[in-house]
Write a protein that holds these residues in place. Sequence first.
Motif, PDB file in Angstrom:
ATOM      1  N   LEU A 125       0.887  -1.161   0.236  1.00 13.67           N
ATOM      2  CA  LEU A 125       0.194   0.318   0.295  1.00 13.67           C
ATOM      3  C   LEU A 125       0.452   1.408  -0.039  1.00 13.67           C
ATOM      4  CD1 LEU A 125      -2.612  -0.496   2.102  1.00 13.67           C
ATOM      5  CD2 LEU A 125      -2.987  -0.732  -0.061  1.00 13.67           C
ATOM      6  N   LEU A 126       2.012   1.752   0.860  1.00 12.02           N
ATOM      7  CA  LEU A 126       2.967   2.122   0.993  1.00 12.02           C
ATOM      8  C   LEU A 126       3.624   2.906  -0.530  1.00 12.02           C
ATOM      9  CD1 LEU A 126       4.331   2.201   3.823  1.00 12.02           C
ATOM     10  CD2 LEU A 126       2.148   2.878   3.287  1.00 12.02           C
ATOM     11  N   PHE A 127       4.046   1.965  -0.746  1.00 14.25           N
ATOM     12  CA  PHE A 127       3.551   1.962  -2.731  1.00 14.25           C
ATOM     13  C   PHE A 127       3.045   2.470  -3.996  1.00 14.25           C
ATOM     14  CE2 PHE A 127       8.730  -0.181  -3.091  1.00 14.25           C
ATOM     15  CZ  PHE A 127       8.760  -0.273  -1.665  1.00 14.25           C
ATOM     16  N   ASP A 128       2.511   3.251  -3.275  1.00 11.70           N
ATOM     17  CA  ASP A 128       1.201   3.547  -3.700  1.00 11.70           C
ATOM     18  C   ASP A 128       1.892   4.974  -4.445  1.00 11.70           C
ATOM     19  OD1 ASP A 128      -0.817   4.743  -5.055  1.00 11.70           O
ATOM     20  OD2 ASP A 128      -2.505   4.025  -3.773  1.00 11.70           O
ATOM     21  N   PRO A 129       1.944   5.145  -6.104  1.00  7.70           N
ATOM     22  CA  PRO A 129       3.095   6.367  -6.753  1.00  7.70           C
ATOM     23  C   PRO A 129       2.414   7.859  -6.147  1.00  7.70           C
ATOM     24  CG  PRO A 129       1.626   5.370  -8.422  1.00  7.70           C
ATOM     25  CD  PRO A 129       1.442   4.078  -7.219  1.00  7.70           C
ATOM     26  N   GLY A 130       0.793   7.555  -5.730  1.00  7.14           N
ATOM     27  CA  GLY A 130      -0.103   8.601  -5.939  1.00  7.14           C
ATOM     28  C   GLY A 130       0.374   9.340  -3.628  1.00  7.14           C
ATOM     29  N   LEU A 131       0.960   8.611  -3.212  1.00 10.94           N
ATOM     30  CA  LEU A 131       0.193   8.928  -2.236  1.00 10.94           C
ATOM     31  C   LEU A 131       2.350  10.114  -1.802  1.00 10.94           C
ATOM     32  CD1 LEU A 131      -0.664   7.842   0.992  1.00 10.94           C
ATOM     33  CD2 LEU A 131       1.656   6.257   1.416  1.00 10.94           C
ATOM     34  N   ASP A 132       1.176  10.967  -0.301  1.00 11.76           N
ATOM     35  CA  ASP A 132       1.866  11.963  -0.135  1.00 11.76           C
ATOM     36  C   ASP A 132       3.002  11.504   0.791  1.00 11.76           C
ATOM     37  OD1 ASP A 132       3.441  14.225   1.163  1.00 11.76           O
ATOM     38  OD2 ASP A 132       1.543  15.778   0.740  1.00 11.76           O
ATOM     39  N   HIS A 133       3.996  11.011   1.032  1.00 15.53           N
ATOM     40  CA  HIS A 133       4.555   9.888   1.706  1.00 15.53           C
ATOM     41  C   HIS A 133       5.043  10.878   3.172  1.00 15.53           C
ATOM     42  CE1 HIS A 133       5.006   7.452  -1.631  1.00 15.53           C
ATOM     43  NE2 HIS A 133       4.520   6.302  -0.067  1.00 15.53           N
ATOM     44  N   LEU A 134       5.417  12.212   3.421  1.00 18.13           N
ATOM     45  CA  LEU A 134       5.767  12.609   4.305  1.00 18.13           C
ATOM     46  C   LEU A 134       4.779  13.469   5.557  1.00 18.13           C
ATOM     47  CD1 LEU A 134       7.940  14.303   5.440  1.00 18.13           C
ATOM     48  CD2 LEU A 134       7.296  16.276   3.990  1.00 18.13           C
ATOM     49  N   THR A 135       3.688  13.760   4.611  1.00 15.57           N
ATOM     50  CA  THR A 135       2.928  14.150   5.101  1.00 15.57           C
ATOM     51  C   THR A 135       1.645  12.883   5.637  1.00 15.57           C
ATOM     52  OG1 THR A 135       1.594  15.811   3.222  1.00 15.57           O
ATOM     53  CG2 THR A 135      -0.135  14.943   4.727  1.00 15.57           C
ATOM     54  N   VAL A 136       1.712  11.688   5.470  1.00 17.99           N
ATOM     55  CA  VAL A 136       1.279  10.838   6.671  1.00 17.99           C
ATOM     56  C   VAL A 136       1.666  10.352   7.267  1.00 17.99           C
ATOM     57  CG1 VAL A 136       1.113   8.434   6.056  1.00 17.99           C
ATOM     58  CG2 VAL A 136       0.668   9.475   4.113  1.00 17.99           C
ATOM     59  N   ALA A 137       3.779  10.705   7.676  1.00 22.59           N
ATOM     60  CA  ALA A 137       4.283  10.330   8.407  1.00 22.59           C
ATOM     61  C   ALA A 137       3.588  11.705   9.521  1.00 22.59           C
ATOM     62  CB  ALA A 137       5.715  10.348   8.201  1.00 22.59           C
ATOM     63  N   ASN A 138       4.073  12.806   9.070  1.00 26.80           N
ATOM     64  CA  ASN A 138       3.345  13.882   9.866  1.00 26.80           C
ATOM     65  C   ASN A 138       2.261  13.591  10.459  1.00 26.80           C
ATOM     66  OD1 ASN A 138       5.954  14.859   9.503  1.00 26.80           O
ATOM     67  ND2 ASN A 138       5.344  16.368   8.050  1.00 26.80           N
ATOM     68  N   GLU A 139       0.883  12.998  10.096  1.00 24.41           N
ATOM     69  CA  GLU A 139      -0.131  13.464  10.190  1.00 24.41           C
ATOM     70  C   GLU A 139       0.181  11.768  11.639  1.00 24.41           C
ATOM     71  OE1 GLU A 139      -2.720  14.415   7.010  1.00 24.41           O
ATOM     72  OE2 GLU A 139      -3.372  12.580   7.590  1.00 24.41           O
ATOM     73  N   ILE A 140       0.645  10.506  11.690  1.00 26.06           N
ATOM     74  CA  ILE A 140       0.222   9.536  11.970  1.00 26.06           C
ATOM     75  C   ILE A 140       1.213  10.615  12.947  1.00 26.06           C
ATOM     76  CG2 ILE A 140       1.279   7.309  12.713  1.00 26.06           C
ATOM     77  CD1 ILE A 140       1.142   6.950   9.875  1.00 26.06           C
ATOM     78  N   CYS A 141       2.466  11.077  13.460  1.00 22.93           N
ATOM     79  CA  CYS A 141       3.546  11.500  14.687  1.00 22.93           C
ATOM     80  C   CYS A 141       2.143  12.419  15.398  1.00 22.93           C
ATOM     81  CB  CYS A 141       4.492  11.516  13.659  1.00 22.93           C
ATOM     82  SG  CYS A 141       5.832  11.073  13.348  1.00 22.93           S
ATOM     83  N   ARG A 142       1.794  13.068  13.996  1.00 22.08           N
ATOM     84  CA  ARG A 142       0.594  14.079  14.987  1.00 22.08           C
ATOM     85  C   ARG A 142      -0.308  13.067  16.285  1.00 22.08           C
ATOM     86  NH1 ARG A 142       0.168  17.874  11.563  1.00 22.08           N
ATOM     87  NH2 ARG A 142      -1.107  17.077  10.760  1.00 22.08           N
ATOM     88  N   GLU A 143      -0.939  12.637  15.635  1.00 27.86           N
ATOM     89  CA  GLU A 143      -2.051  12.102  16.183  1.00 27.86           C
ATOM     90  C   GLU A 143      -1.321  10.860  17.660  1.00 27.86           C
ATOM     91  OE1 GLU A 143      -3.707   9.270  13.526  1.00 27.86           O
ATOM     92  OE2 GLU A 143      -4.564  10.825  11.660  1.00 27.86           O
ATOM     93  N   THR A 144      -0.081  10.344  17.555  1.00 30.42           N
ATOM     94  CA  THR A 144       0.017   9.955  18.668  1.00 30.42           C
ATOM     95  C   THR A 144       0.679  10.552  19.511  1.00 30.42           C
ATOM     96  OG1 THR A 144       1.915   9.336  16.899  1.00 30.42           O
ATOM     97  CG2 THR A 144       0.801   7.450  16.896  1.00 30.42           C
ATOM     98  N   GLU A 145       0.778  11.616  19.330  1.00 34.91           N
ATOM     99  CA  GLU A 145       1.096  12.389  20.483  1.00 34.91           C
ATOM    100  C   GLU A 145       0.264  12.684  21.900  1.00 34.91           C
ATOM    101  OE1 GLU A 145       4.163  13.897  21.167  1.00 34.91           O
ATOM    102  OE2 GLU A 145       5.159  13.848  19.442  1.00 34.91           O
ATOM    103  N   ASN A 146      -0.642  11.831  21.865  1.00 36.03           N
ATOM    104  CA  ASN A 146      -1.653  12.750  22.838  1.00 36.03           C
ATOM    105  C   ASN A 146      -0.985  11.107  24.120  1.00 36.03           C
ATOM    106  OD1 ASN A 146      -2.818  14.825  22.133  1.00 36.03           O
ATOM    107  ND2 ASN A 146      -4.265  13.589  20.507  1.00 36.03           N
ATOM    108  N   PHE A 147      -0.787  10.803  24.474  1.00 34.07           N
ATOM    109  CA  PHE A 147      -0.288   9.896  25.540  1.00 34.07           C
ATOM    110  C   PHE A 147      -0.986   9.994  26.570  1.00 34.07           C
ATOM    111  CE2 PHE A 147       2.550   7.160  28.455  1.00 34.07           C
ATOM    112  CZ  PHE A 147       1.620   6.114  28.586  1.00 34.07           C
ATOM    113  N   ASP A 148      -1.351   9.297  27.297  1.00 29.80           N
ATOM    114  CA  ASP A 148      -1.946   9.993  29.085  1.00 29.80           C
ATOM    115  C   ASP A 148      -1.116   8.525  30.011  1.00 29.80           C
ATOM    116  OD1 ASP A 148      -2.771  10.300  31.455  1.00 29.80           O
ATOM    117  OD2 ASP A 148      -5.198  10.632  30.774  1.00 29.80           O
ATOM    118  N   SER A 149      -0.061   9.334  30.665  1.00 28.45           N
ATOM    119  CA  SER A 149       0.560   8.383  31.582  1.00 28.45           C
ATOM    120  C   SER A 149      -0.317   8.166  32.937  1.00 28.45           C
ATOM    121  CB  SER A 149       2.048   8.533  31.882  1.00 28.45           C
ATOM    122  OG  SER A 149       1.691  10.052  32.524  1.00 28.45           O
ATOM    123  N   GLN A 150      -1.687   8.756  33.375  1.00 25.96           N
ATOM    124  CA  GLN A 150      -2.733   8.295  34.235  1.00 25.96           C
ATOM    125  C   GLN A 150      -2.952   7.444  33.772  1.00 25.96           C
ATOM    126  OE1 GLN A 150      -2.231   9.481  36.810  1.00 25.96           O
ATOM    127  NE2 GLN A 150      -0.602  10.666  35.351  1.00 25.96           N
TER     128      GLN A 150
END
Length: 392
Positions: free
Chosen positions: A74-99
Amino acid sequence: MYPFDCRKHHWYPATFIPAIPFTLIEILTQPQATIYDPFSGIGTTYFQALLLSRKPFATENCTVAAEFTKSMFLLFDPGLDHLTVANEICRETENFDSQKIYPDEIRKTSDFTVLIDELSYWYTPNVLNKLAYLFLLEKKEKDMYKKAAMRITISAILRTTCCQDRGWGCIADNMKPNEAQKKDADNVDAIRIFQNHVKRLLSDVGNHLKFVSDDYRVVYKEVTSKKTIFQADNRDFNEIADNSIDLVVTSPTYPNMTDYVKSQRLSYYWLGLSLTKDNADGLREIGARRKRGMKDSISNYVDDMKKTNEKLARTVSEGGYVCFVLPEFGNFNQNDVERKGSIQQVISNFSTLLSKEKEIERIVPAGRKSHNIKWATLEKEKIYIFRKNKKV
Ligand SMILES: C[S@@+](CC[C@H](N)C(=O)[O-])C[C@H]1O[C@@H](n2cnc3c(N)ncnc32)[C@H](O)[C@@H]1O
């Protein structure tokens, strides 16, 4: 264009260097050719073929490796904006709550299965909490590309974040980490490791796609329209038509050397699959290390490989090639002598089906040899090239 190294994105054992399939595909076929790997592992042959605008096919017994290959495709799709996907995933994983206690959320949910109690032996509570947070995010993710990158990464980091630091053999043998190992591993930041892995993965794939030829888009679209990655036993497999493959490049399992399925124990648990004795993948694995103490393990290996040979010989088209990458064992001890003999039997059996064109010897680089003590005596490997010039 340069080879794509799947090993940068997963530690799956005994994979081959991508330059081997890359070069063989380039030399022996033209764009649009059909390329097959019946022991596909994490898809080293598959992705070289794709990058070179050939049509790849793969069968692989281990669910974890087959899932990795499907996600990577799936990641080999030539239409994919790889940088944007990486940034979005990283943003989505910033809300870890240690409590929060994320493993409890997993235990409560019936939407999916993760064998979280099995996993809990292998990580400190802090690390397991972060992993559980990532598991939940991946399950909730709706975008198939982000999900694919997350799945590859979770599977890969399950080992790097685990307290058992003494090699895959210990994980395969179910040797759970001791308290001292757990103490050392408590400050592992699984979320940071995950984010870095995602960025490296997507930038690597994106960079490779910059160099593909004009027909890549057409080939990718065609490959997307049908099933080409099969989680299956290559001896008992009829989904690829006879006389349809132009080139096979494969490194079959070696006798009694590696436990592919069991080495992936942690990823199987994450996929909700247990590894009891009757696990179907484990039963189908050819040459598994866990059989090394059994009396008939070497002769069973040869018999199994002969079945694969027969299937392969039928699958290749007239004029097509089959390239095996196999070890050249020394005569250091009785085990090596037996293994060497079994490989010779497999090759001489294949010589009765297709004609042998060439044998090329290659020195195994030192890094690979020291990867595991069992590999230390393995100094050379051979590439065997066969050609089908008659009907089988
Ligand atoms: C040496 S590895 C191949 C690695 C691959 N060349 C790569 O670079 O990723 C051999 C593979 O054969 C798979 N295998 C073992 N028995 C199989 C079977 N009966 N059918 C299909 N695959 C099998 C193992 O799970 C393992 O992934």
